[in-house]
Write a protein that holds these residues in place. Structure first.
Motif, mmCIF file in Angstrom:
data_model
loop_
_atom_site.group_PDB
_atom_site.id
_atom_site.type_symbol
_atom_site.label_atom_id
_atom_site.label_comp_id
_atom_site.label_asym_id
_atom_site.label_seq_id
_atom_site.Cartn_x
_atom_site.Cartn_y
_atom_site.Cartn_z
ATOM 1 N N GLU A 81 0.954 -1.191 0.070
ATOM 2 C CA GLU A 81 -0.157 -0.055 0.082
ATOM 3 C C GLU A 81 0.905 1.158 -0.141
ATOM 4 O O GLU A 81 0.349 2.120 -0.677
ATOM 5 C CB GLU A 81 -0.791 -0.052 1.169
ATOM 6 C CG GLU A 81 -2.099 -1.134 1.169
ATOM 7 C CD GLU A 81 -3.114 -0.864 0.091
ATOM 8 O OE1 GLU A 81 -3.329 0.574 -0.402
ATOM 9 O OE2 GLU A 81 -3.513 -1.695 -0.805
ATOM 10 N N GLN A 123 2.467 1.701 -3.214
ATOM 11 C CA GLN A 123 1.502 2.055 -4.480
ATOM 12 C C GLN A 123 1.072 3.521 -4.271
ATOM 13 O O GLN A 123 1.119 4.281 -5.401
ATOM 14 C CB GLN A 123 0.015 1.531 -4.269
ATOM 15 C CG GLN A 123 -1.068 1.780 -5.019
ATOM 16 C CD GLN A 123 -2.417 1.093 -4.701
ATOM 17 O OE1 GLN A 123 -2.247 -0.165 -5.254
ATOM 18 N NE2 GLN A 123 -3.181 1.389 -3.873
ATOM 19 N N GLU A 124 1.142 4.038 -2.973
ATOM 20 C CA GLU A 124 0.947 5.602 -2.859
ATOM 21 C C GLU A 124 2.036 6.445 -3.154
ATOM 22 O O GLU A 124 1.902 7.275 -3.862
ATOM 23 C CB GLU A 124 0.597 5.762 -1.198
ATOM 24 C CG GLU A 124 0.022 6.968 -1.041
ATOM 25 C CD GLU A 124 -1.320 7.251 -1.522
ATOM 26 O OE1 GLU A 124 -1.646 8.359 -2.108
ATOM 27 O OE2 GLU A 124 -2.073 6.207 -1.825
ATOM 28 N N ARG A 168 1.638 6.379 -7.234
ATOM 29 C CA ARG A 168 0.798 7.209 -7.487
ATOM 30 C C ARG A 168 1.059 8.920 -7.279
ATOM 31 O O ARG A 168 0.810 9.600 -8.208
ATOM 32 C CB ARG A 168 -0.481 7.205 -6.617
ATOM 33 C CG ARG A 168 -1.374 5.712 -6.886
ATOM 34 C CD ARG A 168 -2.564 5.801 -5.775
ATOM 35 N NE ARG A 168 -3.580 4.671 -6.286
ATOM 36 C CZ ARG A 168 -4.391 4.254 -5.591
ATOM 37 N NH1 ARG A 168 -4.792 4.906 -4.586
ATOM 38 N NH2 ARG A 168 -5.027 3.186 -5.978
ATOM 39 N N LEU A 169 2.052 9.085 -6.364
ATOM 40 C CA LEU A 169 2.541 10.522 -6.123
ATOM 41 C C LEU A 169 3.419 10.663 -7.285
ATOM 42 O O LEU A 169 3.571 11.837 -7.912
ATOM 43 C CB LEU A 169 3.121 10.836 -4.672
ATOM 44 C CG LEU A 169 2.258 10.939 -3.637
ATOM 45 C CD1 LEU A 169 3.131 10.511 -2.210
ATOM 46 C CD2 LEU A 169 1.489 11.876 -3.814
ATOM 47 N N ARG A 221 -4.481 13.194 -10.437
ATOM 48 C CA ARG A 221 -4.733 11.992 -9.566
ATOM 49 C C ARG A 221 -4.762 10.764 -10.304
ATOM 50 O O ARG A 221 -5.452 10.646 -11.193
ATOM 51 C CB ARG A 221 -5.762 12.488 -8.644
ATOM 52 C CG ARG A 221 -6.120 11.543 -7.545
ATOM 53 C CD ARG A 221 -7.445 11.692 -6.992
ATOM 54 N NE ARG A 221 -7.465 10.965 -5.815
ATOM 55 C CZ ARG A 221 -8.461 9.941 -6.112
ATOM 56 N NH1 ARG A 221 -8.948 9.622 -7.159
ATOM 57 N NH2 ARG A 221 -8.540 8.970 -4.824
ATOM 58 N N ARG A 253 -5.448 6.718 -10.029
ATOM 59 C CA ARG A 253 -5.991 5.523 -9.338
ATOM 60 C C ARG A 253 -5.381 4.341 -9.527
ATOM 61 O O ARG A 253 -5.870 3.052 -9.543
ATOM 62 C CB ARG A 253 -7.345 5.612 -9.897
ATOM 63 C CG ARG A 253 -8.283 6.622 -9.645
ATOM 64 C CD ARG A 253 -9.751 6.427 -9.759
ATOM 65 N NE ARG A 253 -10.287 5.332 -9.038
ATOM 66 C CZ ARG A 253 -10.857 4.173 -9.532
ATOM 67 N NH1 ARG A 253 -10.889 3.985 -10.956
ATOM 68 N NH2 ARG A 253 -11.295 3.261 -8.899
ATOM 69 N N THR A 266 -8.673 -1.837 3.655
ATOM 70 C CA THR A 266 -8.152 -0.751 2.591
ATOM 71 C C THR A 266 -9.391 -0.592 1.685
ATOM 72 O O THR A 266 -10.321 -1.370 1.686
ATOM 73 C CB THR A 266 -6.817 -1.083 1.985
ATOM 74 O OG1 THR A 266 -7.297 -2.304 1.132
ATOM 75 C CG2 THR A 266 -5.818 -1.517 2.573
#
Length: 165
Positions: A72, A75-76, A79-80, A89, A91, A131
């Motif tokens: 997680e 992944q975050e 994404r950033l 943004r 997904r 999550t």
């Protein structure tokens, strides 16, 4: 007075943009693997309205961590990195070593089992915090069993409650 302009009907997902997200994400994850000196291959795909990047052929669960916590976090960060380059943004879904596929199967089975228990007892049943990815799978399994479910609580302790008919 003029009539307000209508927004154009939203078309399906922008495949080119999702493929670009996947490429940016794959490059970022590949850089992380290089820094950590971890061997793994990267697959990219588009599922529905999101890019999916999978790291396959990885040994051990260090990149997944307990309950997928490291996955997680990576992944975050990914994404950033995508957001930094695209300004949009993301997904994006990241999977490492097939963890998400295994978890999807487990949670679908759990959702069906809990739905059957709730049908039998007639009592609502709260589950452990999950999550957003995990909650969606449970919601889908409960709906497929003909019951309703709701998410309650605040992140990161948000959880699903399965409700009787």
């Amino acid at each position: 007075m003029t009539e307000p302009e209508k927004e154009p009907a939203k078309a399906g997902p922008d495949l080119a943009a999702l493929e670009q997200e996947g490429e940016i994400a794959a490059d970022y994850v590949e850089g992380l693997l290089d820094i950590a000196d971890i061997d793994g291959d990267i697959d990219m795909d588009v599922e529905g309205d999101r890019a999916v990047v999978s790291v396959v052929g990885v040994k051990g669960g260090d990149l997944v961590g307990p309950h997928g916590e490291v996955l997680e976090a990576i992944q975050e960060l990914t994404r950033l990195a995508v957001h930094r380059q695209t300004g949009e943004r993301s997904r994006l879904m990241l999977d490492i070593g097939g963890y998400r596929d295994r978890r999807r199967t487990e949670l679908s089975q759990l959702g069906a089992k809990i739905a059957a228990d709730v049908k039998r007892s007639g009592e609502p049943k709260p589950l452990q915090p999950m999550t957003p990815f995990e909650r969606k799978i449970v919601h889908d399994a409960v709906a497929a069993a003909g019951l309703r479910s709701e998410s309650e609580g605040e992140e990161p302790r948000r959880f699903v409650v399965v409700l009787p008919v």
